[in-house]
Write a protein that holds these residues in place. Sequence first.
Motif, PDB file in Angstrom:
ATOM      1  N   THR A 179      21.430 152.088 -22.440  1.00  0.00           N
ATOM      2  CA  THR A 179      22.720 152.643 -22.878  1.00  0.00           C
ATOM      3  C   THR A 179      22.824 154.145 -22.666  1.00  0.00           C
ATOM      4  N   ARG A 180      21.773 154.757 -22.118  1.00  0.00           N
ATOM      5  CA  ARG A 180      21.801 156.201 -21.852  1.00  0.00           C
ATOM      6  C   ARG A 180      21.396 156.442 -20.400  1.00  0.00           C
ATOM      7  N   TYR A 181      22.367 156.876 -19.608  1.00  0.00           N
ATOM      8  CA  TYR A 181      22.095 157.194 -18.203  1.00  0.00           C
ATOM      9  C   TYR A 181      21.561 158.614 -18.059  1.00  0.00           C
ATOM     10  N   HIS A 221      29.755 148.115 -18.282  1.00  0.00           N
ATOM     11  CA  HIS A 221      30.628 149.169 -17.745  1.00  0.00           C
ATOM     12  C   HIS A 221      30.295 149.536 -16.297  1.00  0.00           C
ATOM     13  N   GLY A 222      29.758 148.581 -15.552  1.00  0.00           N
ATOM     14  CA  GLY A 222      29.332 148.876 -14.185  1.00  0.00           C
ATOM     15  C   GLY A 222      30.436 149.388 -13.285  1.00  0.00           C
ATOM     16  N   THR A 223      31.632 148.800 -13.370  1.00  0.00           N
ATOM     17  CA  THR A 223      32.718 149.212 -12.488  1.00  0.00           C
ATOM     18  C   THR A 223      33.124 150.659 -12.743  1.00  0.00           C
ATOM     19  N   GLU A 224      33.283 151.024 -14.022  1.00  0.00           N
ATOM     20  CA  GLU A 224      33.661 152.394 -14.357  1.00  0.00           C
ATOM     21  C   GLU A 224      32.575 153.388 -13.955  1.00  0.00           C
ATOM     22  N   ALA A 239      29.632 164.011 -14.829  1.00  0.00           N
ATOM     23  CA  ALA A 239      29.699 162.562 -14.623  1.00  0.00           C
ATOM     24  C   ALA A 239      28.827 161.839 -15.632  1.00  0.00           C
ATOM     25  N   ASN A 240      27.657 162.380 -15.921  1.00  0.00           N
ATOM     26  CA  ASN A 240      26.751 161.739 -16.872  1.00  0.00           C
ATOM     27  C   ASN A 240      27.349 161.701 -18.277  1.00  0.00           C
ATOM     28  N   THR A 241      28.030 162.765 -18.650  1.00  0.00           N
ATOM     29  CA  THR A 241      28.689 162.804 -19.958  1.00  0.00           C
ATOM     30  C   THR A 241      29.760 161.717 -20.048  1.00  0.00           C
ATOM     31  N   ASN A 268      28.003 158.144 -20.223  1.00  0.00           N
ATOM     32  CA  ASN A 268      27.398 157.825 -21.516  1.00  0.00           C
ATOM     33  C   ASN A 268      28.430 157.679 -22.632  1.00  0.00           C
ATOM     34  N   ALA A 269      29.594 158.282 -22.439  1.00  0.00           N
ATOM     35  CA  ALA A 269      30.666 158.144 -23.437  1.00  0.00           C
ATOM     36  C   ALA A 269      31.196 156.701 -23.469  1.00  0.00           C
ATOM     37  N   LEU A 270      30.990 155.974 -22.404  1.00  0.00           N
ATOM     38  CA  LEU A 270      31.438 154.568 -22.352  1.00  0.00           C
ATOM     39  C   LEU A 270      30.668 153.690 -23.341  1.00  0.00           C
ATOM     40  N   PHE A 271      29.478 154.130 -23.743  1.00  0.00           N
ATOM     41  CA  PHE A 271      28.617 153.319 -24.606  1.00  0.00           C
ATOM     42  C   PHE A 271      28.741 153.696 -26.075  1.00  0.00           C
ATOM     43  N   LYS A 272      29.635 154.649 -26.389  1.00  0.00           N
ATOM     44  CA  LYS A 272      29.764 155.085 -27.787  1.00  0.00           C
ATOM     45  C   LYS A 272      30.776 154.220 -28.525  1.00  0.00           C
TER      46      LYS A 272
END
Length: 446
Positions: A245-247, A408-411, A437-439, A442-446
């Motif tokens: 959950t953390r890229y 969230h692979g597509t996003e 981009a990393n921010t 990772n916001a997708l998993f919050k």
Amino acid sequence: MRTPHRRTGALLLSLALTGTLAACGGGSGADGQTTVDYWLWDDRQLPAYQECADVFHAANPDITIKITQTAWVQYWQNLTTQLASGDAPDVWTNQSTYYPQFATKNQLLDVEPFVKRDNVDLKSYQSGLTDVWVKDGKRYGLPKDWDTMAVVYNTELLGKQGVDAAQLENLTWNPSDGGTFEQVIAKATVDEQGRNGLDPAFDKNRVKVYGFLPEWADGAQGQNGWGVLAAANGFTYLDKNPWGTRYRYDDPKLAETISWFKRLIDKGYAPRFDQQSSVANSELLIAGKGAMQITGSWTILTFTDDKVKGKFAFSPLPAGPAGRRSPINGLTDAIWAGTEHPEQAWKWVKFLASPDCQNRVAKRAVVFPAISSASDAVAETHKQQGRDVHAFTDAAKRDTFLLPVTEHGTEINTTVQDAIQSAVLGTAKTEDVLKDANTKVNALFK
């Protein structure tokens, strides 16, 4: 398998609904016959799986397998549409970067109860392939095949510059000066006057043959280029894989790698991204516009068929500061959670993953089947037919890594690819755009 040229980059295609399609799910007739609808995308593999379907039907005369083959982009568009409409194929070929979205939406049948009931031997498959398809104790498929990466090169073009196969076996790479890999790339780059990239008079603005063809439509994985070298530089995508959950796209190791690619372009050794042809790299390589590229084992026959026989060969990936690293990726066959024929669908999927079917696939040598003994048979077939594929088979035995498998692979694909393309174009500072981009990712998993 993947699209003939790449597997993961195509995730960037829009998965919006694209119209109404005919009903797909298999049915049962009054005579007790059941039709299982099966989808795949690779036309090269269609004959092998049709043979498996015929053999399966002969052993199970009450079950008919109806195979539909559709090209890569249309395949995923159609599948997404059918799933949304509630009338999908009973079984389809699935890919590791796509399946999380299906699993999250409860569109896949958990086959773990069938695996346990029928005592399926999971140890018979290539190491590292079985756990990819498991989430929260549920299993969404059995391993079907595997692939690794290597360098494909034009033997004639490199030969003219004094580079032979032996020199390519132990190439090194680093993000500072590119190691011996960049030296070979420079030698293989030739301008319109016939001068290579090491000649002080080399004209980078009038290049006839580029030493290296990078892939930029490569999503968030970089399987066909930057991801391979980033891993060799010590980069890892996630806190854990699969289902992290953390890229870590803000890792300086990745920024160093992308910056090296940009310098390669600036030196004239690779085509500029904004001037790159829309033609696939494999076609450019075959046309003599480039000397080398990173490619997957699914392209072996593309570069060794009768039209180009003897013109191309494969060498191992260069070893970076963290060693020589190749992703190992694979497919499975998924069962739709809404199928009206779960037992028949499972029976077909179990057969697809069995030695009987995978040995038949192996005879055609299009891919390496997931069962180890069948993979060995493919390697032997290539050897007997004069194809040296050790770069791929050796890679599978080394320190391989998994491409990221998360929600969230597509996003994520869109966000990361846009960032990397901006860095390569020089419209944004590499470190800054990757951190941004990393921010977002990772916001997708919050």
